[in-house]
Scaffold this active site. Structure first.
Site, PDB file in Angstrom:
ATOM      1  N   GLU A 186       9.407   3.326   7.832  1.00  0.00           N
ATOM      2  CA  GLU A 186       9.765   4.629   7.175  1.00  0.00           C
ATOM      3  C   GLU A 186      10.898   5.365   6.828  1.00  0.00           C
ATOM      4  O   GLU A 186      11.364   5.675   5.882  1.00  0.00           O
ATOM      5  CB  GLU A 186       8.606   5.683   7.234  1.00  0.00           C
ATOM      6  CG  GLU A 186       7.216   5.255   6.216  1.00  0.00           C
ATOM      7  CD  GLU A 186       6.080   5.209   7.370  1.00  0.00           C
ATOM      8  OE1 GLU A 186       5.626   4.839   8.469  1.00  0.00           O
ATOM      9  OE2 GLU A 186       5.561   6.803   6.506  1.00  0.00           O
ATOM     10  N   GLY A 208       2.398   0.692  13.253  1.00  0.00           N
ATOM     11  CA  GLY A 208       1.826  -0.353  13.407  1.00  0.00           C
ATOM     12  C   GLY A 208       2.228  -1.010  14.813  1.00  0.00           C
ATOM     13  O   GLY A 208       1.055  -1.369  15.450  1.00  0.00           O
ATOM     14  N   THR A 214      12.229  -9.489   9.393  1.00  0.00           N
ATOM     15  CA  THR A 214      11.392  -8.648   8.324  1.00  0.00           C
ATOM     16  C   THR A 214      11.972  -7.546   8.490  1.00  0.00           C
ATOM     17  O   THR A 214      11.458  -6.767   7.538  1.00  0.00           O
ATOM     18  CB  THR A 214       9.558  -9.274   8.766  1.00  0.00           C
ATOM     19  OG1 THR A 214      10.197  -9.072  10.320  1.00  0.00           O
ATOM     20  CG2 THR A 214       9.503 -10.529   8.358  1.00  0.00           C
ATOM     21  N   GLY A 228       0.674  -1.290   0.189  1.00  0.00           N
ATOM     22  CA  GLY A 228      -0.090  -0.121   0.172  1.00  0.00           C
ATOM     23  C   GLY A 228       1.089   1.143  -0.284  1.00  0.00           C
ATOM     24  O   GLY A 228       0.530   1.997  -0.793  1.00  0.00           O
ATOM     25  N   PHE A 229       1.905   1.550   0.853  1.00  0.00           N
ATOM     26  CA  PHE A 229       3.419   2.302   0.696  1.00  0.00           C
ATOM     27  C   PHE A 229       2.230   3.567   1.456  1.00  0.00           C
ATOM     28  O   PHE A 229       2.256   4.646   0.680  1.00  0.00           O
ATOM     29  CB  PHE A 229       3.748   2.498  -0.490  1.00  0.00           C
ATOM     30  CG  PHE A 229       4.599   1.130  -0.550  1.00  0.00           C
ATOM     31  CD1 PHE A 229       5.822   0.731   0.026  1.00  0.00           C
ATOM     32  CD2 PHE A 229       3.946   0.362  -1.690  1.00  0.00           C
ATOM     33  CE1 PHE A 229       6.094  -0.356  -0.363  1.00  0.00           C
ATOM     34  CE2 PHE A 229       5.128  -1.010  -2.789  1.00  0.00           C
ATOM     35  CZ  PHE A 229       5.528  -1.240  -2.078  1.00  0.00           C
ATOM     36  N   ARG A 272      13.412  -1.596  20.301  1.00  0.00           N
ATOM     37  CA  ARG A 272      14.214  -2.780  19.334  1.00  0.00           C
ATOM     38  C   ARG A 272      14.134  -3.435  18.294  1.00  0.00           C
ATOM     39  O   ARG A 272      12.805  -3.013  17.729  1.00  0.00           O
ATOM     40  CB  ARG A 272      12.894  -3.045  20.849  1.00  0.00           C
ATOM     41  CG  ARG A 272      13.532  -4.451  21.176  1.00  0.00           C
ATOM     42  CD  ARG A 272      12.637  -5.443  22.499  1.00  0.00           C
ATOM     43  NE  ARG A 272      12.903  -6.199  23.092  1.00  0.00           N
ATOM     44  CZ  ARG A 272      12.437  -6.753  23.796  1.00  0.00           C
ATOM     45  NH1 ARG A 272      11.382  -6.085  24.493  1.00  0.00           N
ATOM     46  NH2 ARG A 272      12.395  -8.460  23.973  1.00  0.00           N
TER      47      ARG A 272
END
Lengths: 330, 699
Positions: B660, B501, B589, B231-232, B583
């Site tokens: 980001e 998130g 990922t 989606g960015f 952290r």
């Protein structure tokens, strides 16, 4: 998209006969360009005649040292063919510089020559394009034309031919074997594509329904010293903003023979005859190569956004020929 | 008791489903009786629809309906007029969706869309951003709620008095998010309730928007977004596809699938606004900044104000006694710009970090050292200490790993055959924030646990990270934990955006798991013998009560590029980033997020450009064949590292967010490297070969 029928012909004669009888039919080969254009509504055939099962997929070494390449030979297979790699490196490099691995696995030799321009206005049915819809005007002429022609364009069309393969074939004096409703015929590659002139919707000199069956390369020992230099905006999967296919044959320092063709500058692959003339019979030097490029580009008419193509084409001419000359000496 | 799940590299839980094609995306759910919607874009820039002739489209076999402003179900006017679709004859920008065709096959819908005849009354339009546009104005605030302008000290006097000054204007074009999966929805109405499988970055905001538009109680709308193909930022709120699908499904009283085409992603879903940024820096002879000014000009649409916070980055990055930032905006006849990875910070950092590089040259100080000298002890904007600020540590470690120490600053001094080689650096920062969220944790009698939260995994690995966090919070091996996300029926949580998130969701997940453990202490044996025990928590109070203070992630970006002296072609030899982001929950990922952001920054620097044709008022290169994004071949080595950072003032998991920060600063590092290689400073992105063609006497 428009509903269409699908037909798989038994042989070349049948394919050509079907196309002759069906005014809105189109040949389907790799489909890497046609299918996209169908989805966009740019091309709207009502019948696809799939030629990929015809026996046109062989690469044949000819007794005179030349090569015959079947029209449905996939770009990947052609690029990997030992005779191509050995005798015509310019061709292998042009193929490998094009598209992506996945597309090369599908795209065919004949289809590559007949691919349509990548002009963004041609591909958008919401914008004016004489090539797509004669008489509607050319939005590119005074629009965003960085990627478009600097040579031989007309006020009706400033599109370029997108093929890398065709540029290499132009330099190699390839001959295109075609099958017309009346039977087979040979067309020199240099005479296959047209200038846009008054009829940009006509891109080749082939009659409607004509099927390309093979491309023949004449024996050209000098082509063992050949290469293709493509310049693009990113390192892979991008069309050329400038390209040169070059064959250089030196006798000592003197240019005995040279073949030069440019991509991304015109509506067709651009064989640089004037540059060749400047070079032939003279001792090679980078300065000579620059003069040759200048001679070829003397009649160029850059558009608002593509003036850079002139110094770019000049630079890659000098660089490519100089590297070939150095390679020949070493 | 931690089981050590957090911090351990783990592949995505759903990785196998994704690579084998069994993971279902929005328009892949099998639905009985499903039909297909196709959106019809406006063919004029500004004007009114005077007539819609649907007859030719309706005559096509399989076509069920053509919806337009004259016949579509009514929507309540929400805050975003861009979503008030098919309600009015007005056209506000080219490509605005003005009709939807519904048919029993995708092909029929597409063909019928071509046959819908729409007549317009078109007026003059303005679509090009310019520094002297007569419509420039000062918005009341910039996104999300920052002051429009700030000033401290006396910039003009400070600038005039300084021995070293730098004044440059940087331009960035429109950038398009164009995620791999387009905006896509399957919508179904059942007994007055609306169910949508939708590709978005947050089911809850989409649910809220649909409820508002269709005048339904929230519980009557369910939004499922189990897997999302990127989606960015562009899927951060409800967009046209979901509204059109829901309208169409209501009209034909059958389920409708609607996916935008690649071309339709260039405009109506939002894009990063073009920017014109003037930066002025003044310093003393030692390179200590005395005055900083950053003036930003961006665009918005005529239907909604979107004021990108471009100069906000500059407010807190480097210290100086005299500082000023301003934002001006102009309303154009264009689609409304929207979020794109690090909105504000990304374009702002490109300008400020480029200006720092230019200042380093002007003052004759190494650009790493210049940044270290101007590090801020307290937030220059708020005057408060940072929760943690490890910019200098990132710069030092990056310089060490990159091999910066031996750099000769002379431009055009390094060659490799026909390549000119150069290196560049930039600083980077991004706010570390959190939103309120709720989550529940359930203990089952079989010893397993289920954690539920309406988080969204847009490809980032969020599902896996929350699963790791939950295992540690429960003190059980991760195999005993099941995690469920991406559904508005789950406890509500905010959007996957703003690098918030993991910070927000893990806060709620840890809270729920801890609450469950407390509950289980009351249960004999510590586990339910039969049935289940569930605890649900919301972090609303804790997040609200968290004292305001400057919290940021930091980074340092290093790049080595080579430029073909004859053609001007630019390639990236290597890119290296070091980040301080709290952290790191899952190194696998996390690395992917960081190098993905860095790659997108390279793309911004070298390749991406929405090319607008002012006559048509839209972007002509609206596909991925002509809108180039960086490919693997464009960057030969890319590395992301992070420093061990403990920051106890963030959130229970101690994370700062990594979605980001990777893109912030990258474009400045690349363009500075190009400048070092060639001596040419390109101040209008992208740096393409036509801007560097004059390097060689050959050309």
């Amino acid at each position: 998209m428009r509903p269409f029928r699908y037909h798989r012909p038994a042989d070349v004669a049948e394919a050509v006969a079907v196309l002759a009888a069906e005014p809105e039919a189109a040949y389907l080969a790799g489909g890497t360009n046609l299918v996209d254009l169908m989805k966009l509504g740019v091309q709207r055939p009502d019948l696809l005649v799939d030629v990929t099962r015809l026996p046109l997929d062989a690469v044949e070494e000819l007794p005179d040292g030349g090569l015959r390449i079947g029209a449905t030979v996939r770009n990947s297979d052609l690029a990997a063919h030992p005779a191509v790699r050995r005798d015509y490196p310019v061709l292998a490099r042009a193929l490998l510089d094009a598209a992506s691995g996945q597309l090369r696995n599908l795209a065919t030799t004949g289809g590559n020559l007949l691919q349509r321009t990548r002009c963004v206005y041609f591909q958008d049915t919401g914008k004016a394009c004489n090539k797509r819809e004669p008489g509607t005007g050319c939005a590119a002429r005074h629009g965003q034309n960085r990627d478009l022609a600097v040579l031989d364009w007309s006020d009706l069309c400033v599109a370029t031919h997108p093929s890398d393969l065709a540029v290499a074939l132009a330099a190699l004096d390839a001959v295109v074997e075609v099958h017309e409703p009346d039977g087979p015929r040979d067309v020199p590659l240099a005479a296959l594509h047209r200038s846009p002139g008054e009829h940009p919707e006509r891109e080749t000199t082939l009659e409607r329904g004509t099927l390309i069956t093979a491309v023949r390369l004449p024996a050209l020992p000098a082509a063992r010293h050949s290469t293709y230099r493509k310049v693009r905006d990113r390192a892979s999967f991008a069309f050329a903003v400038g390209s040169v296919a070059a064959v250089l044959d030196l006798d000592g320092d003197v240019v005995r023979d040279v073949r030069l063709a440019y991509g991304a500058v015109a509506h067709r692959p651009w064989r640089a005859y004037r540059a060749e003339e400047e070079l032939r019979g003279r001792p090679f030097s980078p300065e000579l190569a620059a003069r040759a490029a200048d001679a070829e580009l003397a009649e160029a008419r850059p558009l608002r956004h593509n003036g850079f193509k002139l110094p770019l084409t000049r630079a890659i001419t000098v660089r490519t020929l100089t590297e070939l000359a150095e390679g020949a000496r070493s | 008791m931690s089981t050590g799940a957090v911090g351990r590299a783990h592949p995505r839980l759903e990785g196998r489903e994704k690579v084998t094609g069994t993971a279902r995306y929005a328009v892949e759910y099998p639905v009985d009786g499903v039909t297909y919607g196709w959106a019809v874009p406006a063919a004029v820039v500004r004007g009114r629809i005077t007539r819609v002739d649907a007859a030719p489209a309706l005559a096509l076999p399989g076509v069920l309906a053509v919806l337009h402003h004259g016949n579509a179900p009514r929507l309540a006017p929400g805050p975003d007029r861009g979503l008030w679709l098919l309600q009015e004859p007005a056209v506000h920008y080219r490509g605005q969706f003005v009709a939807v065709v519904v048919a029993t096959s995708l092909e029929a819908a597409r063909e019928a869309a071509r046959l819908v005849r729409i007549d317009y009354d078109a007026g003059p339009h303005s679509t090009v951003l310019a520094a002297d546009h007569p419509g420039l104005y000062r918005p009341d605030q910039v996104n999300p709620s920052y002051p429009t302008d700030t000033a401290e000290g006396d910039f003009d006097a400070g600038y005039a008095a300084a021995p070293v000054r730098m004044d440059a204007t940087y331009r960035t074009p429109a950038y398009h998010n164009s995620p791999m999966e387009p905006h896509a929805t399957t919508a179904q109405w059942r007994d007055g309730r609306l169910l949508v499988h939708d590709s978005n970055q947050g089911a809850a905001p989409v649910q809220a928007t649909l409820a508002e538009l269709f005048e339904l109680p929230r519980e009557a709308v369910r939004v499922v977004a189990e897997h999302v193909g990127g989606g960015f930022g562009s899927k951060g709120y409800a967009k046209a596809a979901v509204v059109l699908a829901a309208l169409a499904a209501r009209q034909v009283d059958r389920p409708v699938r609607l996916a935008l085409t690649r071309q339709q992603l260039f405009g109506p879903i939002g894009y990063r606004t073009p920017t014109i940024q003037r930066v002025r820096l003044a310093a003393d002879a030692d390179g200590r900044l005395t005055a900083i000014c950053h003036d930003s000009i961006t665009q918005t649409s005529t239907i909604r104000e979107f004021a990108e916070q471009v100069a906000v980055y500059t407010r807190s990055m480097y210290a100086a006694p005299h500082r000023r930032t301003t934002h001006r905006l102009v309303r154009l006849d264009v689609p409304t710009p929207f979020w794109m990875r690090a909105p504000g910070e990304c374009p702002g950092a490109y300008a400020l970090e480029s200006a720092m590089d230019e200042l380093a040259t002007a003052v004759g100080i190494d650009p790493v050292e210049l940044r270290i000298r101007n590090d801020a002890a307290v937030d220059p904007d708020l005057g408060q200490p940072f929760s943690s600020r490890n910019l200098v540590a990132c710069l030092r470690e990056g310089a060490e790993r990159f091999g910066w120490a031996d750099r000769d600053p002379t431009p055009r001094a390094r060659r490799d055959g026909r390549w000119l080689v150069g290196t560049g650096v930039a600083g980077s920062s991004y706010p570390a924030r959190a939103r309120a969220a709720a989550a529940s944790a359930t203990a089952r009698s079989d010893g397993g646990f289920l954690v539920r939260i309406d988080a969204t995994d847009i490809g980032t690995g969020a599902r896996t990270a929350l699963w790791q966090v939950a295992a540690d919070a429960l003190g059980v091996p991760p195999e005993r934990v099941e995690i469920r996300i991406g559904d508005s029926d789950l406890p509500p949580a905010g959007v996957a955006g703003g690098s918030m998130g993991t910070a927000s969701w893990s806060w709620a997940v840890i809270g729920a798991c801890e609450a469950l453990r407390v509950k289980l202490r009351q249960v004999p044996g510590g586990a339910p013998a039969d049935g289940e025990v569930t605890a649900e928590v919301s972090t609303a109070d804790e997040v609200r009560d968290q004292p305001e203070r400057p919290r940021y992630a930091y980074g340092a970006q290093f790049a080595e590029v080579r430029v073909d002296v004859d053609t001007g072609e630019v390639r990236v030899n290597r890119m290296l980033g070091v980040f301080a982001a709290g952290r790191v929950v899952n190194p696998t990922t996390a690395r992917s997020q960081l190098i993905g952001g860095m790659t997108m920054g390279i793309s911004m620097a070298l390749h991406e450009e929405g090319v607008l044709d002012e006559r048509y008022g839209d972007w002509v290169n609206h596909d991925l064949a002509t809108y180039h994004i960086t490919g693997c071949a464009d960057v030969e080595r890319i590395e992301a590292h992070w420093i061990d950072e403990q920051d106890g003032d963030l959130n229970p998991a101690g994370v700062k967010g990594i979605g980001e920060i990777g893109i912030v600063g990258t474009a400045a590092a690349i363009t500075s490297a190009v400048c070092h290689a060639t001596g040419v400073r390109v101040r209008d992105l992208p740096v393409r070969l036509d801007k560097l063609i004059a390097l060689s006497p050959l050309a």
